[in-house]
Design a protein around this motif. Sequence first.
Motif, PDB file in Angstrom:
ATOM      1  N   THR A  44       1.108  -1.201  -0.387  1.00 39.73           N
ATOM      2  CA  THR A  44      -0.087  -0.142   0.184  1.00 39.73           C
ATOM      3  C   THR A  44       0.903   1.055  -0.026  1.00 39.73           C
ATOM      4  O   THR A  44       1.782   1.292   0.918  1.00 39.73           O
ATOM      5  N   ASN A  45       0.161   2.333  -0.086  1.00 41.38           N
ATOM      6  CA  ASN A  45       0.730   3.910  -0.334  1.00 41.38           C
ATOM      7  C   ASN A  45       2.152   3.287  -1.431  1.00 41.38           C
ATOM      8  O   ASN A  45       2.961   4.484  -0.472  1.00 41.38           O
ATOM      9  N   PHE A  46       2.544   2.652  -2.290  1.00 38.58           N
ATOM     10  CA  PHE A  46       3.705   2.564  -3.059  1.00 38.58           C
ATOM     11  C   PHE A  46       4.247   2.383  -2.352  1.00 38.58           C
ATOM     12  O   PHE A  46       5.984   2.415  -2.687  1.00 38.58           O
ATOM     13  N   ASP A  47       4.771   1.494  -1.458  1.00 34.61           N
ATOM     14  CA  ASP A  47       5.500   0.676  -0.376  1.00 34.61           C
ATOM     15  C   ASP A  47       6.112  -0.347  -1.056  1.00 34.61           C
ATOM     16  O   ASP A  47       5.905  -0.843  -2.395  1.00 34.61           O
ATOM     17  N   ALA A  48       7.670  -0.037  -2.061  1.00 33.04           N
ATOM     18  CA  ALA A  48       8.335  -1.314  -2.060  1.00 33.04           C
ATOM     19  C   ALA A  48       7.490  -2.583  -1.466  1.00 33.04           C
ATOM     20  O   ALA A  48       6.978  -2.856  -0.507  1.00 33.04           O
ATOM     21  N   SER A  49       8.240  -4.012  -2.574  1.00 33.59           N
ATOM     22  CA  SER A  49       7.163  -5.434  -2.576  1.00 33.59           C
ATOM     23  C   SER A  49       8.035  -6.139  -2.886  1.00 33.59           C
ATOM     24  O   SER A  49       7.781  -7.050  -3.707  1.00 33.59           O
ATOM     25  N   GLY A  50       9.054  -5.812  -3.925  1.00 34.83           N
ATOM     26  CA  GLY A  50      10.149  -6.251  -5.190  1.00 34.83           C
ATOM     27  C   GLY A  50      10.802  -7.960  -4.433  1.00 34.83           C
ATOM     28  O   GLY A  50      11.012  -8.085  -3.178  1.00 34.83           O
ATOM     29  N   MET A  51       9.779  -9.369  -4.819  1.00 28.64           N
ATOM     30  CA  MET A  51      10.645 -10.091  -4.593  1.00 28.64           C
ATOM     31  C   MET A  51      11.495 -10.588  -5.800  1.00 28.64           C
ATOM     32  O   MET A  51      10.606 -10.651  -7.021  1.00 28.64           O
ATOM     33  N   PHE A  52      12.681 -11.697  -5.977  1.00 24.30           N
ATOM     34  CA  PHE A  52      13.062 -12.034  -7.671  1.00 24.30           C
ATOM     35  C   PHE A  52      12.796 -13.760  -6.623  1.00 24.30           C
ATOM     36  O   PHE A  52      12.855 -14.578  -5.971  1.00 24.30           O
ATOM     37  N   TYR A  53      12.842 -14.419  -8.432  1.00 20.60           N
ATOM     38  CA  TYR A  53      12.333 -15.808  -8.198  1.00 20.60           C
ATOM     39  C   TYR A  53      13.047 -15.840  -9.313  1.00 20.60           C
ATOM     40  O   TYR A  53      13.197 -15.469 -10.847  1.00 20.60           O
ATOM     41  N   ASP A  54      13.528 -17.565  -9.855  1.00 17.23           N
ATOM     42  CA  ASP A  54      13.979 -17.750 -10.366  1.00 17.23           C
ATOM     43  C   ASP A  54      14.198 -19.327 -10.547  1.00 17.23           C
ATOM     44  O   ASP A  54      13.789 -19.681 -10.097  1.00 17.23           O
ATOM     45  N   ASN A  55      14.143 -20.235 -11.808  1.00 21.61           N
ATOM     46  CA  ASN A  55      14.478 -22.079 -11.835  1.00 21.61           C
ATOM     47  C   ASN A  55      12.592 -21.996 -11.214  1.00 21.61           C
ATOM     48  O   ASN A  55      13.089 -22.884 -10.642  1.00 21.61           O
ATOM     49  N   ILE A  56      12.489 -21.997 -12.052  1.00 18.36           N
ATOM     50  CA  ILE A  56      10.932 -21.506 -11.887  1.00 18.36           C
ATOM     51  C   ILE A  56      10.118 -23.205 -12.344  1.00 18.36           C
ATOM     52  O   ILE A  56      10.966 -23.582 -13.165  1.00 18.36           O
ATOM     53  N   VAL A  57      10.433 -24.359 -11.066  1.00 17.19           N
ATOM     54  CA  VAL A  57       9.850 -26.127 -12.101  1.00 17.19           C
ATOM     55  C   VAL A  57       7.853 -26.300 -11.783  1.00 17.19           C
ATOM     56  O   VAL A  57       7.418 -26.219 -10.197  1.00 17.19           O
ATOM     57  N   LEU A  58       8.102 -26.898 -12.271  1.00 17.42           N
ATOM     58  CA  LEU A  58       5.823 -27.487 -11.781  1.00 17.42           C
ATOM     59  C   LEU A  58       6.242 -28.774 -12.588  1.00 17.42           C
ATOM     60  O   LEU A  58       6.890 -29.283 -13.753  1.00 17.42           O
ATOM     61  N   SER A  59       5.948 -29.706 -11.480  1.00 13.93           N
ATOM     62  CA  SER A  59       6.850 -31.987 -12.065  1.00 13.93           C
ATOM     63  C   SER A  59       5.472 -32.453 -11.019  1.00 13.93           C
ATOM     64  O   SER A  59       5.528 -32.160  -9.714  1.00 13.93           O
TER      65      SER A  59
END
Length: 314
Positions: free
Chosen positions: A216-231
Amino acid sequence: MKTALCTALMLAAGTATAQNCTITNNGIVAEYDQNFETFPVAIQGTEECSLSGDGWIVGANVFDGFGNFLYNYFAFPALNEGSAFQAVVDGQGGPPQGDRVLSVFSDYNNGDHGNGNTISANTFREYTIDAGNIGQTWYFSFDSKLGNITEAPSSTATAFIATIDPANGFAQTNRIVFDSSAVVGVNWDRYEISLDLTDPLLEGQLFQIGFESSATNFDASGMFYDNIVLSQTPTIGGGGDDRLCGDVNDDGSINDSDFFAWVTAFTASPQTPEQLTACDVNNDGNCNDSDFFAWVTEFTNALSGGTLSECPNL
């Protein structure tokens, strides 16, 4: 009618919609593996369709300052653009992640941020559960590390598996959540959640995997993700739930040596992220006296064959 209403809500909220990108139908639940290395780095203000072309879509739920639901807007092609929902970025990965990773955050094009409302933005993939999927167990695994969400303690981030019943007003019938903002550290690690599709009533329902970022209020919220697997095969040699919390030295067993490892982590100054994770036996994000008593409980349970808790990898 539903699409028209959602589009109107997005435009009213100030959220940009895709003009040229389209939603890709992912079909029935099937294996998926993505490292984003072939995707272009996002350029804010452009409409780049690599994410939507790979089957990613977006939408958001909006809540007032008391947590009351106000409205939502679903589902739209995921743009690799950078001002809302997500973006492919570089310069954040280690050797296992490579050059490019996915950054996920709130929808900052929604002006209701400025009205004190919480924008819970979802970046996800959607499938249809067919008869052949019934009885299967699906594992959603990914690498993750904290982004600028560390600048805003009120922002939250999760990874999820969900099932949705279109025949029942799009009611949610399952939701498995991993609390990324509470568990993930500043260093890359691998995490995993799973859902068993044993219920025959799930046939014909929607199956979703993805990430949610709330701010809210344009607060920071960034997360990093990689090597996404559904198996249908669980992640090997890693995962957020592979280490026993009492196994402080991460040698596969809980014994006296873990006490000395805990004391070392507890007294370290400054603590490394790995030492904080090792010391945090009760998995509450802190390293303090209560973790010693939690370790005694884990040690006692290990000796007696009791229930043992699981914690993130070091």
